[in-house]
Design a protein around this motif. Structure first.
Motif, PDB file in Angstrom:
ATOM      1  N   GLU A 208       1.048  -1.674  -0.051  1.00 25.98           N
ATOM      2  CA  GLU A 208       0.074  -0.292  -0.162  1.00 25.98           C
ATOM      3  C   GLU A 208       1.074   1.248   0.031  1.00 25.98           C
ATOM      4  O   GLU A 208       0.455   2.139  -1.009  1.00 25.98           O
ATOM      5  CB  GLU A 208      -0.564   0.216   1.283  1.00 25.98           C
ATOM      6  CG  GLU A 208      -1.528   0.852   1.126  1.00 25.98           C
ATOM      7  CD  GLU A 208      -3.164   0.526   2.574  1.00 25.98           C
ATOM      8  OE1 GLU A 208      -3.274   2.313   2.928  1.00 25.98           O
ATOM      9  OE2 GLU A 208      -3.041   0.314   3.227  1.00 25.98           O
ATOM     10  N   ARG A 212       0.588   4.704  -2.444  1.00 22.94           N
ATOM     11  CA  ARG A 212       0.438   5.596  -2.751  1.00 22.94           C
ATOM     12  C   ARG A 212       1.635   6.615  -2.915  1.00 22.94           C
ATOM     13  O   ARG A 212       1.504   7.890  -2.955  1.00 22.94           O
ATOM     14  CB  ARG A 212       0.693   5.627  -0.901  1.00 22.94           C
ATOM     15  CG  ARG A 212      -0.948   5.150  -0.815  1.00 22.94           C
ATOM     16  CD  ARG A 212      -1.252   5.152   1.332  1.00 22.94           C
ATOM     17  NE  ARG A 212      -2.596   4.615   1.684  1.00 22.94           N
ATOM     18  CZ  ARG A 212      -4.148   4.866   1.293  1.00 22.94           C
ATOM     19  NH1 ARG A 212      -3.908   6.405   1.363  1.00 22.94           N
ATOM     20  NH2 ARG A 212      -5.019   4.496   1.936  1.00 22.94           N
ATOM     21  N   GLU A 232     -14.226  -3.210  -6.980  1.00 22.95           N
ATOM     22  CA  GLU A 232     -13.344  -2.379  -5.555  1.00 22.95           C
ATOM     23  C   GLU A 232     -11.520  -2.554  -5.762  1.00 22.95           C
ATOM     24  O   GLU A 232     -11.349  -1.916  -4.586  1.00 22.95           O
ATOM     25  CB  GLU A 232     -13.398  -3.245  -4.389  1.00 22.95           C
ATOM     26  CG  GLU A 232     -14.995  -2.798  -4.026  1.00 22.95           C
ATOM     27  CD  GLU A 232     -16.499  -4.241  -5.073  1.00 22.95           C
ATOM     28  OE1 GLU A 232     -15.756  -4.876  -5.889  1.00 22.95           O
ATOM     29  OE2 GLU A 232     -17.139  -3.667  -4.562  1.00 22.95           O
ATOM     30  N   SER A 234      -9.562  -0.706  -8.147  1.00 20.96           N
ATOM     31  CA  SER A 234     -10.438   0.072  -8.846  1.00 20.96           C
ATOM     32  C   SER A 234     -10.483   2.079  -7.951  1.00 20.96           C
ATOM     33  O   SER A 234      -9.137   2.488  -7.385  1.00 20.96           O
ATOM     34  CB  SER A 234     -11.091   0.649 -10.065  1.00 20.96           C
ATOM     35  OG  SER A 234     -10.263  -0.003 -10.951  1.00 20.96           O
ATOM     36  N   LEU A 235     -11.303   1.022  -7.385  1.00 21.51           N
ATOM     37  CA  LEU A 235     -12.146   2.191  -5.832  1.00 21.51           C
ATOM     38  C   LEU A 235     -10.748   2.034  -5.048  1.00 21.51           C
ATOM     39  O   LEU A 235     -10.457   2.894  -4.351  1.00 21.51           O
ATOM     40  CB  LEU A 235     -13.141   1.600  -5.337  1.00 21.51           C
ATOM     41  CG  LEU A 235     -14.097   1.306  -5.955  1.00 21.51           C
ATOM     42  CD1 LEU A 235     -15.592   0.940  -5.130  1.00 21.51           C
ATOM     43  CD2 LEU A 235     -14.854   2.548  -6.698  1.00 21.51           C
ATOM     44  N   THR A 236      -9.521   1.159  -4.682  1.00 20.20           N
ATOM     45  CA  THR A 236      -9.120   0.691  -3.339  1.00 20.20           C
ATOM     46  C   THR A 236      -7.772   2.360  -3.892  1.00 20.20           C
ATOM     47  O   THR A 236      -7.185   2.370  -3.580  1.00 20.20           O
ATOM     48  CB  THR A 236      -8.464  -0.644  -3.287  1.00 20.20           C
ATOM     49  OG1 THR A 236      -9.212  -0.968  -2.196  1.00 20.20           O
ATOM     50  CG2 THR A 236      -6.690  -0.543  -2.640  1.00 20.20           C
ATOM     51  N   LEU A 238      -8.660   4.171  -6.342  1.00 21.52           N
ATOM     52  CA  LEU A 238      -8.120   5.613  -6.456  1.00 21.52           C
ATOM     53  C   LEU A 238      -7.730   6.071  -5.180  1.00 21.52           C
ATOM     54  O   LEU A 238      -7.562   7.877  -4.779  1.00 21.52           O
ATOM     55  CB  LEU A 238     -10.120   5.790  -6.636  1.00 21.52           C
ATOM     56  CG  LEU A 238     -10.159   7.478  -6.710  1.00 21.52           C
ATOM     57  CD1 LEU A 238      -9.936   7.322  -7.822  1.00 21.52           C
ATOM     58  CD2 LEU A 238     -11.700   6.702  -6.983  1.00 21.52           C
ATOM     59  N   ARG A 239      -8.536   5.388  -3.831  1.00 24.94           N
ATOM     60  CA  ARG A 239      -8.017   5.984  -3.070  1.00 24.94           C
ATOM     61  C   ARG A 239      -6.679   5.872  -2.469  1.00 24.94           C
ATOM     62  O   ARG A 239      -6.301   7.422  -1.781  1.00 24.94           O
ATOM     63  CB  ARG A 239      -8.841   5.145  -1.934  1.00 24.94           C
ATOM     64  CG  ARG A 239      -9.935   5.099  -1.396  1.00 24.94           C
ATOM     65  CD  ARG A 239     -10.575   4.774   0.160  1.00 24.94           C
ATOM     66  NE  ARG A 239     -10.332   2.851  -0.139  1.00 24.94           N
ATOM     67  CZ  ARG A 239     -11.203   2.149  -0.664  1.00 24.94           C
ATOM     68  NH1 ARG A 239     -12.472   2.534  -1.153  1.00 24.94           N
ATOM     69  NH2 ARG A 239     -10.939   0.696  -0.219  1.00 24.94           N
ATOM     70  N   TRP A 240      -5.651   4.617  -3.408  1.00 22.06           N
ATOM     71  CA  TRP A 240      -4.635   5.394  -2.737  1.00 22.06           C
ATOM     72  C   TRP A 240      -3.843   5.854  -3.332  1.00 22.06           C
ATOM     73  O   TRP A 240      -2.187   6.345  -3.122  1.00 22.06           O
ATOM     74  CB  TRP A 240      -3.629   3.529  -3.007  1.00 22.06           C
ATOM     75  CG  TRP A 240      -4.667   2.463  -1.590  1.00 22.06           C
ATOM     76  CD1 TRP A 240      -5.337   2.917  -1.047  1.00 22.06           C
ATOM     77  CD2 TRP A 240      -4.108   1.446  -1.556  1.00 22.06           C
ATOM     78  NE1 TRP A 240      -5.489   2.254   0.104  1.00 22.06           N
ATOM     79  CE2 TRP A 240      -5.015   0.317  -0.321  1.00 22.06           C
ATOM     80  CE3 TRP A 240      -2.847   0.808  -2.134  1.00 22.06           C
ATOM     81  CZ2 TRP A 240      -4.319  -0.519   0.224  1.00 22.06           C
ATOM     82  CZ3 TRP A 240      -3.212  -0.996  -1.531  1.00 22.06           C
ATOM     83  CH2 TRP A 240      -3.694  -1.755  -1.281  1.00 22.06           C
ATOM     84  N   ASP A 242      -2.747   9.423  -5.659  1.00 21.38           N
ATOM     85  CA  ASP A 242      -3.041  11.195  -5.307  1.00 21.38           C
ATOM     86  C   ASP A 242      -3.724  11.409  -6.345  1.00 21.38           C
ATOM     87  O   ASP A 242      -4.788  11.892  -5.859  1.00 21.38           O
ATOM     88  CB  ASP A 242      -1.556  11.732  -4.719  1.00 21.38           C
ATOM     89  CG  ASP A 242      -1.857  13.272  -3.870  1.00 21.38           C
ATOM     90  OD1 ASP A 242      -2.979  13.243  -3.600  1.00 21.38           O
ATOM     91  OD2 ASP A 242      -1.860  13.772  -5.311  1.00 21.38           O
ATOM     92  N   GLN A 245      -8.323   9.661 -11.166  1.00 20.91           N
ATOM     93  CA  GLN A 245      -9.394   9.934 -11.645  1.00 20.91           C
ATOM     94  C   GLN A 245     -10.550   7.974 -12.018  1.00 20.91           C
ATOM     95  O   GLN A 245      -8.972   7.754 -12.474  1.00 20.91           O
ATOM     96  CB  GLN A 245      -9.544  10.864 -13.211  1.00 20.91           C
ATOM     97  CG  GLN A 245      -8.827  10.081 -13.913  1.00 20.91           C
ATOM     98  CD  GLN A 245      -9.243  11.536 -15.385  1.00 20.91           C
ATOM     99  OE1 GLN A 245      -9.905  12.124 -15.675  1.00 20.91           O
ATOM    100  NE2 GLN A 245      -8.132  12.757 -15.007  1.00 20.91           N
TER     101      GLN A 245
END
Length: 279
Positions: A208, A212, A232, A234-236, A238-240, A242, A245
Motif C-alpha cells: 500500500e 500511495r 473494488e 479500482s476504488l482502492t 483511487l483511494r491510494w 493521489d 481519476q
C-alpha cells in the motif's frame, strides 16, 4: 511461424526472453500491457486500440514471457520480477527513456510495478480492470487461471469476460481455443498460476505504501459488471493514488477496450494528451 499471422510482429532480445512485439504509429510512445487470459497475446488484447489510435501515437505492445509468441527457456521462472525485468529491458533495447503505460488486468499490476520500481520511466499511467492490490480471488479469475482447453470451456470463459453475450461467436471461441492450445502454451500457463490461486493474486499485489507513493497522473477504468477483477480494486487504487481519476462503464465486463472500444479510445487519447505539468 506463419508470417501472415497478425499476432506475430517484430522480435527483440530482452535478457533471456525473445520478445514478440508490435510497434505501430508515431509520436509519444505508449506501452500497452496485456492481461493473462488463456491464449492471450498483445495483439488479441489491444488490436482495436492499436488500429484506432496509431494515427495519433506510437503504440508498443509486447507479449510478456509465457504469453503470445515471446519465447523463453524451458526452465524460465515466471514472476512479477521477471516480467518487470523483461519490460525494462524492452524499453532499453528500443532506446526509450520514458513512456506512458497502459495496463489491462494482470498487465495493470505490471504497469504499477514499473511506476513503483522505475518511476523515471513512466510519464502517465492507465489501469484497466487492474490487478495489483489485495482482493479475494473471484470465481471468474479462478476459472480464467484454471482453464483446461476445450471449445466449451473457452465458450464459458468468454462468457465470463464479456457482459454482452452476443459477442460470443463460434469464430471467436474457435480462435481463442486454438491460441490456447498452441504447443507449449498450456504448459507455460499451468506453471504460472497453479492452484491454490489466491497466492497469485497476493503475489501480484503491491504494498500500500508503495502504491500511495505513485506520483504519475493515473486514469483508472473498470467495467461495473466485471466478473474477473472486482470494481473494488479500482476504488482502492483511487483511494491510494493521489493524482487519480476513475471512469466506470455500466453494462461492461472485463473487456472494456472491446465492449466500449470507441469510448475507451477517446478516454485514453484525451488523458494521454492532457496538458499536465509533468509534460
Amino acid at each position: 511461424m506463419a508470417t501472415d499471422n497478425p499476432e506475430i510482429g517484430q522480435r527483440i532480445t530482452t535478457g533471456n526472453v525473445e520478445t514478440n512485439f508490435h510497434d505501430r504509429g508515431t509520436g509519444r510512445p505508449v506501452l500497452l500491457l496485456h492481461g493473462s487470459g488463456p491464449g492471450v497475446s498483445a495483439w488479441a488484447n489491444w488490436r482495436l486500440v492499436i488500429e484506432g489510435l496509431a494515427p495519433q501515437m506510437r503504440l508498443l505492445a509486447p507479449d510478456l514471457a509465457g504469453f503470445g509468441y515471446s519465447a523463453v527457456p524451458a526452465d524460465y521462472r515466471f514472476s512479477r520480477e521477471g516480467w518487470l525485468a523483461q519490460l525494462v529491458g524492452f524499453l532499453d533495447a528500443l532506446g526509450l527513456d520514458r513512456v506512458d503505460v497502459v495496463g489491462n488486468s494482470f498487465g495493470g499490476s505490471m504497469a504499477l510495478a514499473m511506476a513503483i520500481g522505475h518511476p523515471e520511466r513512466v510519464r502517465r499511467l492507465v489501469l484497466m480492470g487492474s490487478v495489483g492490490v489485495p482482493f479475494e480471488l473471484t470465481p471468474g479469475l479462478d476459472a480464467v487461471w484454471g482453464y483446461t482447453p476445450s471449445l466449451e470451456g473457452m465458450r464459458e470463459l468468454i462468457g465470463i469476460f464479456a457482459f454482452d453475450q452476443s459477442r460470443i461467436t463460434d469464430e471467436l471461441v474457435a480462435l481463442r481455443h486454438a491460441a490456447s492450445t498452441r504447443p507449449g502454451v498450456q504448459d507455460a500457463y499451468r506453471r504460472m498460476f497453479p492452484a491454490p490461486r489466491q497466492r497469485w493474486v497476493d503475489a501480484m499485489a503491491h504494498d500500500e505504501a508503495a502504491v500511495r507513493g505513485i506520483r504519475q497522473p493515473t486514469l483508472l477504468i473498470h467495467g461495473r459488471d466485471d466478473r474477473v477483477i472486482p470494481l473494488e480494486t479500482s476504488l482502492t487504487l483511487l483511494r491510494w493514488i493521489d493524482d487519480a481519476q476513475l471512469h466506470v462503464f455500466g453494462r461492461c465486463g472485463h473487456w472494456t477496450q472491446i465492449e466500449h472500444a470507441a469510448a475507451f479510445q477517446r478516454l485514453l487519447r484525451d488523458f494521454l494528451d492532457a496538458d499536465h505539468a509533468d509534460g
